[in-house]
Design an enzyme around this catalytic site. Structure first.
Site, PDB file in Angstrom:
ATOM      1  N   CYS A 107       0.803  -1.227   0.000  1.00 25.81           N
ATOM      2  CA  CYS A 107       0.000   0.000   0.000  1.00 25.81           C
ATOM      3  C   CYS A 107       0.834   1.275   0.000  1.00 25.81           C
ATOM      4  CB  CYS A 107      -0.939  -0.007   1.210  1.00 25.81           C
ATOM      5  SG  CYS A 107      -1.817  -1.569   1.402  1.00 25.81           S
TER       6      CYS A 107
ATOM      7  N   HIS B 263      -2.326   7.907   6.488  1.00 26.58           N
ATOM      8  CA  HIS B 263      -2.588   6.655   5.776  1.00 26.58           C
ATOM      9  C   HIS B 263      -4.069   6.314   5.941  1.00 26.58           C
ATOM     10  CE1 HIS B 263      -1.660   2.915   3.837  1.00 26.58           C
ATOM     11  NE2 HIS B 263      -2.077   2.203   4.881  1.00 26.58           N
TER      12      HIS B 263
ATOM     13  N   HIS C 182      -9.531   2.593  -0.393  1.00 27.23           N
ATOM     14  CA  HIS C 182      -8.106   2.299  -0.300  1.00 27.23           C
ATOM     15  C   HIS C 182      -7.620   1.841  -1.671  1.00 27.23           C
ATOM     16  CE1 HIS C 182      -4.255   1.213   0.907  1.00 27.23           C
ATOM     17  NE2 HIS C 182      -4.489   0.385   1.926  1.00 27.23           N
TER      18      HIS C 182
END
Length: 998
Positions: A171, A306, A344
């Site tokens: 990620c 994040h 995401h």
């Protein structure tokens, strides 16, 4: 200076097809989520609300619309290769093109330079689907399925020679890619870098993994730091930024969204689990980035976290942020996460956050967090010195800092500290001040349909910006939108007028055709300098007022003429003074206009390959050709005019609509009449005594031939000039001419003078000898000069040239065509030259305040091609229906590719055997319909064939034509320029190139 500027960007995220829409989505706290699209997988077949093994707990997510759309023709990718390409490669390729344009950097001009490409990509679902079906693996499948090719495609198609790599740290991939790009710039390894990330959900596999790991949100939405946070909602997306060292960006006048002050990357190491976040590692990476940015935590105004919306992840991140950024603050530090808007996006998450921060710093406002009203109080954000934004945060004036985090599931963490752009790099749109000076707005595209599409897109975009000054927008279009083969140009004085003209051109085929061009090659330009008779009171006055470039060169000529005239020719030309028609004034004035116009055109990048001057026009032509200096020419033309003016009156000139040979008998009978000029087969000028001219005129009228007296003071180019020759010869002999640096087509000799010096004898003879204009211009055009620009105060020579009908493709232009000629006419001429294939130096059309890059609407790619063939490598129940899996049929090309337009024979019973075999083999190799292949189609540039496909093509042709004599690849390669060249080569090796039987 260790700062890196973000000078360009582009993105495509759920609910936001471009950067402008992305910012709008953020500012309204929008949601890009929705049901799984039918072209991915059948969500209902893998759904179980309890998340049983092999199933997900959601049928929702965050998806970009129609990711299979790809403008393969634009990038010269064959349909067969496009079908094999991972859509992530295609998405990123288009995003990089638009980001480079956004940076004011035409991609083609970066070719063959060390531009680095760094992309975060972790999903390899396309490759997993493609490569499991062994029977369908092709030569294109390998490259099409590789994650590394996401970066390599960009480097290949744009011919970039710097580092090119894909980064997979899960990620955090794309922010790590940015970190690598920043370091490459700081080390001097590259001067330009593109960084970004891409993510596309093609199967439910990762969603199933998240579900089984207890990380999947049932509603498919990330809800960062919220009391209702219950896991990850997956997201698609692609983003790219263009990075440069700040000092380089400022030196080149680029706009800067934001500045990267420092980045850092680290790893959790052996912490509390391979996939679990580590608070301590996060704290360390935050602190390291701050150190590199030479910034203190208290200077940071907001942080893009994040922020995945998992209970454990949010808790650990809040503690790490509080420890580094929150301690000792008077006001809590604002935090947010773009994942609340678009989900995401995994490998693209870091670039999504970076673009959000860059836009927030650029607009000086931070968007509100979508779930701020339902904050998770268990996180105790306030006690950590943090706060979620319930409403947008206006940033203070002056420098502003922001933080950005991206953490990888495997423990690779990245953080960046960004700053607002310095004030001199934050040029915003310039408000218009009534009507601007006319300028040229330019666009280009790969074909006519694409050009029309982009003309309409710019019209719509500019309609919302009517208050902005048109000049910086046009300047930016000249710098960025001019490198593709099909060109468009329009002149406008205001943004509103520009928007209207663009819309009219897009809607009206005739208007569109007038303003477009596709130059096959750069034409050679010739300047034709007008002679006496073209002068008028106030000639070029308006151009002098409106064009600083012309004004400067006219003043140069005036300064050179003053010592010889004893007065300013400028004052004479621009005053309401009829003395302009007196020979002593007219000739120097015309010289000044000719010199200034010629220098203006060369100052705009229009360099003549040859020049020609009609009579007194030869003096300015000689300066342009390097034969005479400005001072020498000014001395000669001043002496010539004053000596002619001093001659006694009594002579005149007559224009006759007949050839010189047709009236030779009449001229022979009049000793005081000479042929003064031969301008064409039916355009002759006589000069001599008035009584004799009248007798000839009466005789011609009896023959039915028009003869019109001209309004002149003397009998130029006749023996009546003889009295001035001794004195003029004395002046002319003092001049030391040089050999022409470019051909000068002499109207004294009727041919080019590329070797002869134009000495005093030449200029003396030129006074009395006839002007052989027709001969000179005929030779000039025969020598390949087809783009003619008349240099003078009004069109005189171009009508004569058109009547000669020397060539069908002749283009004649005039930058100052008449009494009201000004900057608009000059701009129209430059626009026409651009359409004809000249690449002007645009600077001369703009004042320095207008020469600043503005962001234009990004390139609009075609949406007609769709390649989204998901193989049945996923469970049959989850696979799309057959209709969903077929790539869309390719519409017939609008130019340069269709059989009907290009004369490409569709394989048929009437096609010879070799042609039939080649057309069929090329179509099969590239995945084209046979009718799309033209004889002039270039195998590499137009059809996108590569070395592997060339070998496939050779095998196909040899199989179809067993009668071919043997030939090697080395013999074949030189003939792989066009389809027609290949056919010609194979015919030489064939013993049966005859029509095949039906």
């Amino acid at each position: 200076m260790n700062e890196i500027a973000i000078v360009g960007l582009d993105c495509r995220f759920p609910g936001a097809p471009d950067a402008e829409a992305f910012w709008d989505l953020l500012m309204r706290a929008g949601d890009g989520g929705g049901e799984v699209p039918p072209d991915r997988w059948r969500a209902v077949e893998c759904y179980d609300p309890n998340g049983s093994p092999g199933r997900t707990n959601t049928t929702r997510g965050n998806f970009v619309h129609d990711p299979g759309v790809f403008d393969s023709d634009f990038f010269a990718v064959s349909p067969r290769e496009a079908e094999a390409m991972d859509p992530q490669q295609r998405l990123f390729l288009q995003a990089v093109w638009r980001a480079l344009e956004d940076a004011g950097m035409p991609p083609h001009r970066l070719a063959d330079t060390a531009v680095g490409v760094y992309v975060g990509v972790m999903a390899s679902e396309w490759g997993q689907l493609q490569l499991r079906d062994y029977a369908k693996v092709t030569a294109q499948t390998g490259a099409g399925s590789s994650c590394s090719m996401v970066a390599n495609r960009v480097s290949y198609h744009l011919n970039l020679k710097g580092p090119s790599l894909a980064v997979d740290t899960a990620c955090s991939s794309s922010l790590v890619a940015v970190h690598l790009a920043v370091n490459a710039l700081l080390s001097g390894e590259v001067d330009h870098a593109v960084a970004g990330g891409v993510n596309l959900q093609l199967t439910p596999a990762l969603g199933i993994f998240y579900t089984q790991a207890g990380l999947s949100a049932p509603d498919g939405r990330c809800k960062p730091f919220s009391s209702v946070a219950d896991g990850i909602g997956r997201g698609d997306g692609v983003g790219a930024v263009v990075l440069r060292r700040l000092e380089d960006a400022l030196a080149d006048g680029q706009q800067v969204y934001a500045v990267i002050r420092g980045t850092a990357v680290n790893q959790d190491g052996r912490s509390n689990g391979l996939t679990a976040p580590s608070r301590w590692a996060q704290q360390e990476v935050l602190a390291a980035a701050l150190r590199r940015a030479a910034a203190s935590p208290g200077q940071v105004d907001f942080i893009e976290t994040h922020g995945t919306g998992t209970v454990l992840g949010d808790m650990i991140e809040a503690k790490a942020l509080g420890h580094v950024y929150g301690a000792g603050r008077k006001q809590p530090c604002a935090i947010g996460s773009v994942k609340g808007n678009i989900g995401h996006t995994e490998a693209a998450a870091g670039i999504a956050g970076l673009i959000k921060v860059a836009l927030a710093l650029h607009h000086r406002i931070v968007p509100a967090s979508p779930f701020a009203t339902r904050e998770n109080h268990k996180l105790a954000l306030r006690s950590h010195g943090l706060r979620l934004l319930k409403t947008p945060l206006r940033l203070p004036t002056g420098p502003v800092l922001a933080g950005l985090s991206s953490f990888g599931m495997g423990g690779t963490n990245a953080h960046a500290v960004l700053a607002s752009a310095p004030s001199r790099a934050r040029r915003r749109s310039v408000a218009g001040k009534g009507l601007d000076t006319p300028v040229v707005f330019t666009l280009s595209a790969d074909n006519q349909t694409g050009l029309r599409r982009n003309v309409q897109a710019q019209a719509d975009w500019l309609a919302r910006r009517r208050h902005e000054s048109v000049a910086p927008l046009a300047w930016s279009s000249n710098q960025v939108k001019t490198t593709l083969p099909h060109r468009f140009a329009v002149v406008a004085r205001s943004t509103g007028e520009l928007s209207r003209k663009l819309a009219e051109a897009a809607a009206d085929p005739e208007e569109f055709a007038i303003r477009t061009g596709r130059p096959e090659k750069r034409h050679k330009v010739a300047f034709l300098f007008t002679g006496q008779g073209a002068q008028f009171v106030g000639m070029t006055r308006r151009l002098y007022q409106e064009s600083a470039l012309y004004r400067g060169y006219f003043d140069e000529a005036d300064e050179a003429l003053q010592p010889h005239l004893g007065q300013s020719v400028r004052n004479l030309v621009f005053a309401a003074d009829d003395r302009i028609h007196q020979t002593g004034h007219a000739q120097p004035a015309l010289f000044a206009v000719g010199y200034a116009l010629a220098r203006t055109m060369t100052g705009l990048g229009v360099e003549p390959a040859a020049v020609l001057g009609h009579s007194v026009g030869e003096f300015a032509a000689a300066v342009a050709a390097g034969v005479l200096s400005l001072d020498d020419a000014a001395q000669l033309v001043s002496a010539r005019g004053s000596l002619m003016q001093a001659l006694p009156a009594g002579g005149g000139m007559t224009a006759v609509r007949a050839g010189a040979e047709e009236i030779a008998d009449l001229v022979a009978d009049e000793p005081l009449v000479d042929i003064a000029a031969v301008n064409g087969p039916g355009a002759t000028v006589l000069s001599g005594a008035l009584e004799a001219l009248e007798r000839i005129a009466q005789a011609l009228r009896r023959r039915g031939v028009d003869a019109t007296p001209l309004k002149v003071s003397h009998a130029f180019h006749s023996r009546l000039m003889a009295a001035m020759l001794p004195e003029f010869s004395r002046v002319a002999s003092a001049v030391r001419p040089r050999a022409p640096r470019i051909p000068l087509y002499s109207t004294l000799l009727g041919r080019a003078t590329d070797t002869e010096a134009m000495d005093g004898g030449y200029w003396t003879s030129q006074v009395v000898e006839p002007v052989r204009f027709a001969d000179a211009v005929h030779e000039l055009v025969n020598d390949g000069l087809k783009l003619l620009i008349e240099i003078g105060p009004k069109p005189v020579l171009t009508p004569l040239v058109r009547k000669l009908r020397l060539a069908d493709d002749l283009v004649c232009l005039h930058p100052a065509p008449g009494e009201e000629a000004g900057q608009e006419d000059l701009a129209e001429a430059v626009a026409a030259l651009f359409l004809a294939g000249i690449d002007p130096l645009w600077t001369g059309l703009y004042g320095e305040p207008d020469r600043q890059l503005q962001r234009l609407h990004p390139y609009e790619f075609s949406t007609q091609r769709r390649y989204f063939n998901l193989p049945v490598a996923i469970p049959a129940a989850l696979a799309p229906q057959a209709d969903d899996r077929r790539p869309a049929a390719r519409p017939a090309p609008d130019d340069g590719g269709g059989a009907a337009e290009n004369g490409a024979p569709t394989p048929s019973a009437n096609t010879d055997r070799v042609t039939h075999a080649v057309l069929t083999a090329v179509a099969e190799t590239g995945g084209y319909e046979p009718g799309e292949i033209a004889l002039r189609s270039r195998l590499y540039e137009d059809l996108g064939l590569d070395s592997v496909q060339v070998m496939q093509l050779k095998v196909r042709v040899e199989t179809a034509l067993p009668e071919l004599s043997e030939f090697t690849v080395q013999q074949l390669l030189p003939h792989l320029t066009t389809v027609g060249a290949l056919i010609a080569f194979l015919r030489e090796h064939s013993t049966a190139a005859v029509p095949q039987a039906s």
